[in-house]
Design a protein around this motif. Structure first.
Motif, PDB file in Angstrom:
ATOM      1  N   ILE A   1      -4.472   1.628   2.428  1.00  0.00           N
ATOM      2  CA  ILE A   1      -3.899   1.422   1.115  1.00  0.00           C
ATOM      3  C   ILE A   1      -3.289   2.608   0.557  1.00  0.00           C
ATOM      4  O   ILE A   1      -2.397   2.658  -0.157  1.00  0.00           O
ATOM      5  CB  ILE A   1      -5.084   0.734   0.246  1.00  0.00           C
ATOM      6  CG1 ILE A   1      -5.665  -0.340   0.942  1.00  0.00           C
ATOM      7  CG2 ILE A   1      -4.441   0.511  -0.969  1.00  0.00           C
ATOM      8  CD1 ILE A   1      -4.668  -1.667   0.998  1.00  0.00           C
ATOM      9  N   LYS A   2      -4.013   3.674   0.817  1.00  0.00           N
ATOM     10  CA  LYS A   2      -3.475   5.095   0.105  1.00  0.00           C
ATOM     11  C   LYS A   2      -2.257   5.067   0.605  1.00  0.00           C
ATOM     12  O   LYS A   2      -1.121   5.647  -0.015  1.00  0.00           O
ATOM     13  CB  LYS A   2      -4.512   6.102   0.496  1.00  0.00           C
ATOM     14  CG  LYS A   2      -3.867   7.359  -0.173  1.00  0.00           C
ATOM     15  CD  LYS A   2      -5.187   8.577   0.022  1.00  0.00           C
ATOM     16  CE  LYS A   2      -4.409  10.069  -0.455  1.00  0.00           C
ATOM     17  NZ  LYS A   2      -5.560  11.132  -0.274  1.00  0.00           N
TER      18      LYS A   2
ATOM     19  N   GLU B   1       5.420   3.955  -0.454  1.00  0.00           N
ATOM     20  CA  GLU B   1       6.120   3.011  -1.519  1.00  0.00           C
ATOM     21  C   GLU B   1       6.642   3.803  -2.700  1.00  0.00           C
ATOM     22  O   GLU B   1       7.503   3.392  -3.437  1.00  0.00           O
ATOM     23  CB  GLU B   1       5.315   1.946  -2.171  1.00  0.00           C
ATOM     24  CG  GLU B   1       5.194   0.771  -0.943  1.00  0.00           C
ATOM     25  CD  GLU B   1       4.311  -0.215  -1.423  1.00  0.00           C
ATOM     26  OE1 GLU B   1       3.811  -0.343  -2.605  1.00  0.00           O
ATOM     27  OE2 GLU B   1       3.990  -0.973  -0.463  1.00  0.00           O
ATOM     28  N   THR B   2       6.477   5.128  -2.658  1.00  0.00           N
ATOM     29  CA  THR B   2       6.834   5.873  -3.911  1.00  0.00           C
ATOM     30  C   THR B   2       8.175   6.742  -3.484  1.00  0.00           C
ATOM     31  O   THR B   2       8.880   7.439  -4.309  1.00  0.00           O
ATOM     32  CB  THR B   2       6.019   7.236  -4.295  1.00  0.00           C
ATOM     33  OG1 THR B   2       5.623   7.861  -3.202  1.00  0.00           O
ATOM     34  CG2 THR B   2       4.532   6.425  -4.841  1.00  0.00           C
TER      35      THR B   2
ATOM     36  N   ASP C   1      -7.484  10.887  -4.766  1.00  0.00           N
ATOM     37  CA  ASP C   1      -6.186  10.086  -5.703  1.00  0.00           C
ATOM     38  C   ASP C   1      -5.021  10.851  -5.989  1.00  0.00           C
ATOM     39  O   ASP C   1      -3.958  10.507  -6.195  1.00  0.00           O
ATOM     40  CB  ASP C   1      -6.726   9.267  -6.918  1.00  0.00           C
ATOM     41  CG  ASP C   1      -7.591   8.062  -6.604  1.00  0.00           C
ATOM     42  OD1 ASP C   1      -7.357   7.761  -5.457  1.00  0.00           O
ATOM     43  OD2 ASP C   1      -8.785   7.781  -7.336  1.00  0.00           O
TER      44      ASP C   1
ATOM     45  N   THR D   1       0.488   3.319  -0.588  1.00  0.00           N
ATOM     46  CA  THR D   1       0.828   3.582  -1.869  1.00  0.00           C
ATOM     47  C   THR D   1       1.726   4.776  -1.902  1.00  0.00           C
ATOM     48  O   THR D   1       2.937   4.713  -2.700  1.00  0.00           O
ATOM     49  CB  THR D   1      -0.158   3.967  -2.774  1.00  0.00           C
ATOM     50  OG1 THR D   1      -1.378   2.907  -2.622  1.00  0.00           O
ATOM     51  CG2 THR D   1      -0.295   4.448  -4.157  1.00  0.00           C
TER      52      THR D   1
END
Length: 281
Positions: free
Chosen positions: A203-204, A210-211, A112, A207
């Protein structure tokens, strides 16, 4: 031989016949790879010294290996592919740790903490994974990667989408249920983790994507990660053994739409990402 080189000085070579030291692997990884920002020159020197064949792989224990040991092997494999030299021979000669090593790689790929220098490592892991999928002619590798793209990866689909697909392909529904029925109780958790791996990885990726802001400062490591990730998606879509079931999972994640709407496509730094996206989809 293994290279021992200070970040600011010339390379020095030492004898790999010395007893194995996990701390030495840590030191080489941090000083020669991480602090050099994955310098090709330094990695080439490690490859020239047969760091993988003579030091890293013979001393690898999947249960006790530190992260630096796993990552060092990943980096060395990527360098061998870059140089287009023999890659898998060392693993085939000593195959007993490969399953555990590959599992360690998969777990590291889903970590993560993605917002710091770790992204360079994550990119290296994505490149390694892509090399594995493109090496399915190697039995040792094929046995690992095929588990990630089996029919049961449809367990990740939303139920309505899965049932709709089964109506189109009734034989696949039978195959899906038959495989699940054969699962051994003691292996269910591991099998479920493997079946959901690529879905979690997408999904990672989204994520991280989108940053990226539409304007302002941009971490180029994020751009490199996104580019390499799309290359992985391209190859999974291109390979018949992986595309058959993976494509539906990719579509169900709306990954293409998320890429189309991303800020990266609006930025100058996203040129290669945009070309890859257009060429693929």
């Amino acid at each position: 031989m293994v290279v021992e080189e200070k970040s600011s000085g010339p390379p020095q070579i030492f004898d790999t016949s010395i007893p194995f030291s996990a701390q030495k692997v840590d030191d080489v990884y941090i000083e020669e790879i991480c602090l050099s920002k994955f310098s090709i020159r330094r990695i080439m020197m490690l490859e020239f010294s047969q760091y993988l064949e003579k030091y890293l792989w013979p001393n690898y224990d999947a249960k006790t290996a530190r992260r630096a040991h796993t990552m060092s092997i990943v980096v060395m494999v990527n360098e061998k592919f870059r140089e287009r030299v023999q890659v898998w021979e060392a693993f085939e000669k000593q195959p007993e740790q490969f399953e555990g090593f590959f599992q360690n790689v998969l777990e590291a790929t889903l970590e993560d903490d993605i917002m710091d220098f770790n992204l360079s490592e994550q990119t290296a892991l994505i490149v390694f994974l892509n090399h594995c999928f493109n090496s399915m002619e190697i039995g040792l590798v094929r046995d690992r990667v095929k588990r990630l793209v089996s029919p049961t990866i449809w367990i990740c689909l939303q139920q309505g989408r899965r049932e709709a697909e089964f109506k189109k392909y009734p034989k696949w529904k039978k195959k899906f249920k038959l495989i699940l029925k054969k699962d051994k109780p003691e292996e269910k958790d591991k099998l479920d983790w493997e079946r959901r791996f690529l879905h979690k990885l997408m999904i990672k990726f989204m994520t991280i994507l989108e940053t990226i802001p539409e304007k302002g400062d941009l971490n180029t490591d994020k751009v490199h990660y996104c580019e390499r990730f799309l290359e992985l998606m391209i190859d999974l879509e291109a390979l018949l053994p992986t595309r058959r079931y993976f494509h539906t999972v990719l579509d169900d994640c709306h990954l293409v739409v998320r890429c189309q709407l991303s800020n990266l496509l609006k930025r100058q730094e996203g040129g290669l990402f945009g070309q890859t996206h257009v060429n693929t989809y």
